[in-house]
Design a protein around this motif. Structure first.
Motif, PDB file in Angstrom:
ATOM      1  N   GLU A   1       8.772  -3.378   0.343  1.00 29.80           N
ATOM      2  CA  GLU A   1       8.950  -3.065   1.763  1.00 29.80           C
ATOM      3  C   GLU A   1       9.632  -1.715   1.943  1.00 29.80           C
ATOM      4  OE1 GLU A   1      10.913  -4.896   5.863  1.00 29.80           O
ATOM      5  OE2 GLU A   1      10.994  -6.049   3.998  1.00 29.80           O
ATOM      6  N   TYR A   2      10.641  -1.469   1.144  1.00 29.77           N
ATOM      7  CA  TYR A   2      11.326  -0.180   1.120  1.00 29.77           C
ATOM      8  C   TYR A   2      11.157   0.405  -0.273  1.00 29.77           C
ATOM      9  CZ  TYR A   2      13.400  -1.776   5.469  1.00 29.77           C
ATOM     10  OH  TYR A   2      13.572  -2.239   6.746  1.00 29.77           O
ATOM     11  N   LEU A   3      10.880   1.691  -0.360  1.00 29.81           N
ATOM     12  CA  LEU A   3      10.575   2.304  -1.651  1.00 29.81           C
ATOM     13  C   LEU A   3      11.747   2.213  -2.613  1.00 29.81           C
ATOM     14  CD1 LEU A   3       8.574   5.446  -0.475  1.00 29.81           C
ATOM     15  CD2 LEU A   3       7.794   3.095  -0.865  1.00 29.81           C
ATOM     16  N   LYS A   4      12.963   2.186  -2.091  1.00 31.05           N
ATOM     17  CA  LYS A   4      14.145   2.066  -2.939  1.00 31.05           C
ATOM     18  C   LYS A   4      14.286   0.674  -3.556  1.00 31.05           C
ATOM     19  CE  LYS A   4      17.146   0.923   0.993  1.00 31.05           C
ATOM     20  NZ  LYS A   4      17.290  -0.505   0.660  1.00 31.05           N
ATOM     21  N   ASP A   5      13.541  -0.297  -3.001  1.00 33.61           N
ATOM     22  CA  ASP A   5      13.658  -1.670  -3.503  1.00 33.61           C
ATOM     23  C   ASP A   5      13.081  -1.826  -4.907  1.00 33.61           C
ATOM     24  OD1 ASP A   5      14.801  -2.343  -1.122  1.00 33.61           O
ATOM     25  OD2 ASP A   5      13.010  -3.290  -0.270  1.00 33.61           O
ATOM     26  N   ASP A   6      12.086  -1.026  -5.236  1.00 29.78           N
ATOM     27  CA  ASP A   6      11.414  -1.168  -6.534  1.00 29.78           C
ATOM     28  C   ASP A   6      10.969   0.214  -7.020  1.00 29.78           C
ATOM     29  OD1 ASP A   6      10.106  -2.068  -8.788  1.00 29.78           O
ATOM     30  OD2 ASP A   6       9.176  -3.775  -7.763  1.00 29.78           O
ATOM     31  N   PRO A   7      11.920   1.056  -7.407  1.00 29.44           N
ATOM     32  CA  PRO A   7      11.573   2.445  -7.765  1.00 29.44           C
ATOM     33  C   PRO A   7      10.616   2.544  -8.938  1.00 29.44           C
ATOM     34  CG  PRO A   7      13.859   1.928  -8.357  1.00 29.44           C
ATOM     35  CD  PRO A   7      13.369   0.803  -7.505  1.00 29.44           C
ATOM     36  N   ALA A   8      10.655   1.594  -9.867  1.00 29.99           N
ATOM     37  CA  ALA A   8       9.747   1.669 -11.021  1.00 29.99           C
ATOM     38  C   ALA A   8       8.294   1.513 -10.570  1.00 29.99           C
ATOM     39  CB  ALA A   8      10.112   0.587 -12.034  1.00 29.99           C
ATOM     40  N   ARG A   9       8.027   0.567  -9.659  1.00 24.84           N
ATOM     41  CA  ARG A   9       6.658   0.386  -9.157  1.00 24.84           C
ATOM     42  C   ARG A   9       6.217   1.615  -8.369  1.00 24.84           C
ATOM     43  NH1 ARG A   9       6.062  -4.901  -5.742  1.00 24.84           N
ATOM     44  NH2 ARG A   9       3.826  -4.425  -5.828  1.00 24.84           N
ATOM     45  N   VAL A  10       7.130   2.170  -7.601  1.00 25.77           N
ATOM     46  CA  VAL A  10       6.785   3.342  -6.784  1.00 25.77           C
ATOM     47  C   VAL A  10       6.479   4.540  -7.682  1.00 25.77           C
ATOM     48  CG1 VAL A  10       7.632   4.961  -5.052  1.00 25.77           C
ATOM     49  CG2 VAL A  10       8.108   2.503  -4.809  1.00 25.77           C
ATOM     50  N   ARG A  11       7.302   4.763  -8.709  1.00 29.71           N
ATOM     51  CA  ARG A  11       7.035   5.883  -9.622  1.00 29.71           C
ATOM     52  C   ARG A  11       5.697   5.711 -10.325  1.00 29.71           C
ATOM     53  NH1 ARG A  11      12.590   5.399 -10.852  1.00 29.71           N
ATOM     54  NH2 ARG A  11      12.082   4.108 -12.668  1.00 29.71           N
ATOM     55  N   ALA A  12       5.444   4.494 -10.798  1.00 31.48           N
ATOM     56  CA  ALA A  12       4.176   4.234 -11.487  1.00 31.48           C
ATOM     57  C   ALA A  12       2.997   4.446 -10.548  1.00 31.48           C
ATOM     58  CB  ALA A  12       4.164   2.809 -12.049  1.00 31.48           C
ATOM     59  N   GLY A  13       3.158   4.000  -9.298  1.00 27.77           N
ATOM     60  CA  GLY A  13       2.090   4.180  -8.317  1.00 27.77           C
ATOM     61  C   GLY A  13       1.823   5.638  -8.026  1.00 27.77           C
ATOM     62  N   ARG A  14       2.881   6.425  -7.893  1.00 31.95           N
ATOM     63  CA  ARG A  14       2.704   7.843  -7.593  1.00 31.95           C
ATOM     64  C   ARG A  14       2.049   8.583  -8.765  1.00 31.95           C
ATOM     65  NH1 ARG A  14       8.374   8.697  -4.275  1.00 31.95           N
ATOM     66  NH2 ARG A  14       7.471   8.358  -2.198  1.00 31.95           N
ATOM     67  N   ARG A  15       2.475   8.267  -9.991  1.00 32.81           N
ATOM     68  CA  ARG A  15       1.858   8.903 -11.159  1.00 32.81           C
ATOM     69  C   ARG A  15       0.367   8.590 -11.212  1.00 32.81           C
ATOM     70  NH1 ARG A  15       6.665   7.369 -13.943  1.00 32.81           N
ATOM     71  NH2 ARG A  15       5.585   5.516 -14.718  1.00 32.81           N
ATOM     72  N   TYR A  16       0.046   7.328 -10.954  1.00 34.05           N
ATOM     73  CA  TYR A  16      -1.363   6.916 -10.979  1.00 34.05           C
ATOM     74  C   TYR A  16      -2.144   7.620  -9.867  1.00 34.05           C
ATOM     75  CZ  TYR A  16      -5.481   3.929 -10.566  1.00 34.05           C
ATOM     76  OH  TYR A  16      -6.777   3.463 -10.491  1.00 34.05           O
ATOM     77  N   ALA A  17      -1.575   7.626  -8.673  1.00 33.35           N
ATOM     78  CA  ALA A  17      -2.269   8.221  -7.520  1.00 33.35           C
ATOM     79  C   ALA A  17      -2.527   9.705  -7.730  1.00 33.35           C
ATOM     80  CB  ALA A  17      -1.448   8.001  -6.254  1.00 33.35           C
ATOM     81  N   GLU A  18      -1.578  10.412  -8.350  1.00 36.88           N
ATOM     82  CA  GLU A  18      -1.732  11.856  -8.551  1.00 36.88           C
ATOM     83  C   GLU A  18      -2.884  12.189  -9.488  1.00 36.88           C
ATOM     84  OE1 GLU A  18       2.141  12.927  -9.845  1.00 36.88           O
ATOM     85  OE2 GLU A  18       3.014  12.862  -7.825  1.00 36.88           O
ATOM     86  N   GLY A  19      -3.311  11.200 -10.256  1.00 36.30           N
ATOM     87  CA  GLY A  19      -4.434  11.417 -11.159  1.00 36.30           C
ATOM     88  C   GLY A  19      -5.773  11.043 -10.569  1.00 36.30           C
ATOM     89  N   LEU A  20      -5.792  10.551  -9.348  1.00 35.80           N
ATOM     90  CA  LEU A  20      -7.046  10.126  -8.725  1.00 35.80           C
ATOM     91  C   LEU A  20      -7.755  11.303  -8.067  1.00 35.80           C
ATOM     92  CD1 LEU A  20      -5.874   6.794  -7.033  1.00 35.80           C
ATOM     93  CD2 LEU A  20      -7.283   7.014  -9.093  1.00 35.80           C
ATOM     94  N   ALA A  21      -9.075  11.226  -8.025  1.00 34.71           N
ATOM     95  CA  ALA A  21      -9.868  12.296  -7.410  1.00 34.71           C
ATOM     96  C   ALA A  21      -9.563  12.438  -5.918  1.00 34.71           C
ATOM     97  CB  ALA A  21     -11.352  12.017  -7.613  1.00 34.71           C
ATOM     98  N   GLY A  22      -9.175  11.352  -5.295  1.00 35.26           N
ATOM     99  CA  GLY A  22      -8.923  11.387  -3.863  1.00 35.26           C
ATOM    100  C   GLY A  22      -7.503  11.776  -3.480  1.00 35.26           C
ATOM    101  N   TYR A  23      -6.664  12.098  -4.472  1.00 38.93           N
ATOM    102  CA  TYR A  23      -5.256  12.355  -4.154  1.00 38.93           C
ATOM    103  C   TYR A  23      -5.083  13.552  -3.221  1.00 38.93           C
ATOM    104  CZ  TYR A  23      -0.291  13.248  -4.509  1.00 38.93           C
ATOM    105  OH  TYR A  23       1.034  13.448  -4.190  1.00 38.93           O
TER     106      TYR A  23
END
Length: 410
Positions: free
Chosen positions: A62-84
């Motif tokens: 719900e809040y990005l600070k609640d689960d920083p590991a999931r958020v970091r992993a999501g951002r790393r993954y998203a930055e590698g997508l063609a649609g980023y």
């Protein structure tokens, strides 16, 4: 056929039975679903309806600070997508017009969703065009996936036109639950044919047939039982209803019960006490569906004093009106938004202008003292709901749209 991801703000929620009944209706038509919720539930209980739904649930932080590991992993993954790049450009453009913490959260949640979305999901569908649709839109841009929406009330009337217009342009298609909403959204869209009206309706087999009621007239030993079921928030007009009840003639005998939670409950209780009717008013809090149905059957009159809030928020076509009507309970409501699509004044209920306490008091007085009018209106409303507002045709239409969308995606 791939799985459908249904994005919601919170799940399960007592006040959103229309979403739960839709998910169940789709499952019964062979549509496999994944529920994606932007937050964990906050209600103290849930409906039995929710227990019948087989879908898995994916809760985003719900809040990005609640689960920083999931958020970091999501951002790393998203930055590698063609649609980023496209998604980031859309986010940056939104941020210029809405530099809020909520906007950052929605992009972060979209990155997490793009990363964690199961590979068998082929389409995204979102309930509400405000924050849940932002997450869905960014996710679709990241992944290249198609998306659609169901729009309701607050999400339409409190979202800026620029944001609605852009989301309508990018969504493959959408539905909304009232004629008023449909006209407004089509006016904002350059593809109005992609927006359809689908009433929520009721799963009528879950509601009892028209209940028999005694002809109470508010005599000294037999009070008329008045009921309202809604969240205790500004747009429901409960403060106006309390003032209208307090203005009734003192010789009328009535009792009022409210079912629902909300931030205004304490203020409303204090208002009833201050106006001298606290002993006749009971705020019961949130209840499960069986208890709500029992309250409909035990009551003589259902009242919903909806109004337009200062923020512009307003009701669409509240399902509680359909639920109450299905049991033959007489309806008294305001002519706000799409309510007249269900309640026809003098035929299937009584309508008064919003914020008009005197008119509401007069209607209450009349209906309290005229049991034959209540019976006539309640019977007509029960027949009308069962004829025009079954949820099954809507489920059929949605299931066909999702099946077609899934085939195209495949």
């Amino acid at each position: 056929m791939g799985r459908l991801a249904i994005v919601v703000k919170g799940y399960p929620r007592l006040s959103e039975t229309f979403i739960a009944q839709e998910i169940l209706g789709l499952e019964r038509r062979g549509i496999e679903t994944l529920i994606v919720s932007l937050r964990h539930p906050t209600d103290p209980t849930h409906h039995d309806l929710h227990d019948q739904i087989a879908a898995d649930i994916l809760y985003l932080p719900e809040y990005l600070k609640d689960d920083p590991a999931r958020v970091r992993a999501g951002r790393r993954y998203a930055e590698g997508l063609a649609g980023y790049a496209t998604a980031r450009a859309a986010f940056d453009a939104d941020l210029v017009r809405d530099r809020s913490n909520s906007r950052y959260r929605r992009f972060g949640q979209a990155c997490v969703l793009a990363h964690e979305l199961p590979t068998d999901v082929t389409h995204l569908h979102v309930h509400y065009l405000h924050t849940p649709a932002s997450v869905t839109r960014y996710t679709a841009l990241l992944t290249g996936m198609s998306w659609s929406f169901s729009a309701h009330a607050k999400d339409i009337w409190t979202t800026p036109k620029w944001e609605l217009t852009e989301k309508l342009a990018e969504a493959e298609w959408g539905v909304t639950c009232t004629e008023v909403n449909t006209r407004y959204l089509r006016e904002l869209s350059d593809r109005p044919e992609t927006i359809d009206l689908v009433y929520h309706g009721l799963q009528l087999d879950r509601f009892p047939a028209e209940a028999s009621r005694s002809a109470r007239t508010g005599s000294e030993d037999d009070p008329v039982r008045i009921l309202s079921v809604c969240r205790a928030v500004e747009k429901k007009g409960l403060d106006r209803l309390i003032r209208a009840l307090a203005a009734l003639p003192r010789d009328l005998n009535w009792r009022f019960e409210h079912i629902g939670a909300g931030p205004m409950t304490a203020k409303l209780t204090a208002l009833a006490d201050r106006l001298g009717i606290g002993d006749r008013v009971a705020f019961l809090g949130a209840k499960a569906r069986d208890e709500v149905i029992a309250a409909y059957k035990a009551s003589d009159l259902f009242v919903l004093a909806s109004r337009i809030a200062k923020s512009g928020d307003r009701d669409g076509l509240p399902n509680v009106l359909m639920e109450a009507a299905s049991t033959g309970l007489a309806l008294l409501a305001t002519n706000v938004s799409a309510i007249p699509e269900l309640v026809r004044d003098g035929e299937t209920g009584v309508l008064v202008p919003p914020d008009d306490v005197a008119a509401l008091t007069a209607a209450l007085s009349r209906l309290i003292t005229e049991p034959e009018t209540r019976a006539r209106l309640g019977h007509a409303a029960a027949l009308d709901v069962r004829e025009r507002f079954s949820s099954e045709p809507g489920f059929d239409r949605l299931a066909a749209r999702f099946a077609e969308t899934s085939r195209r995606a495949a």
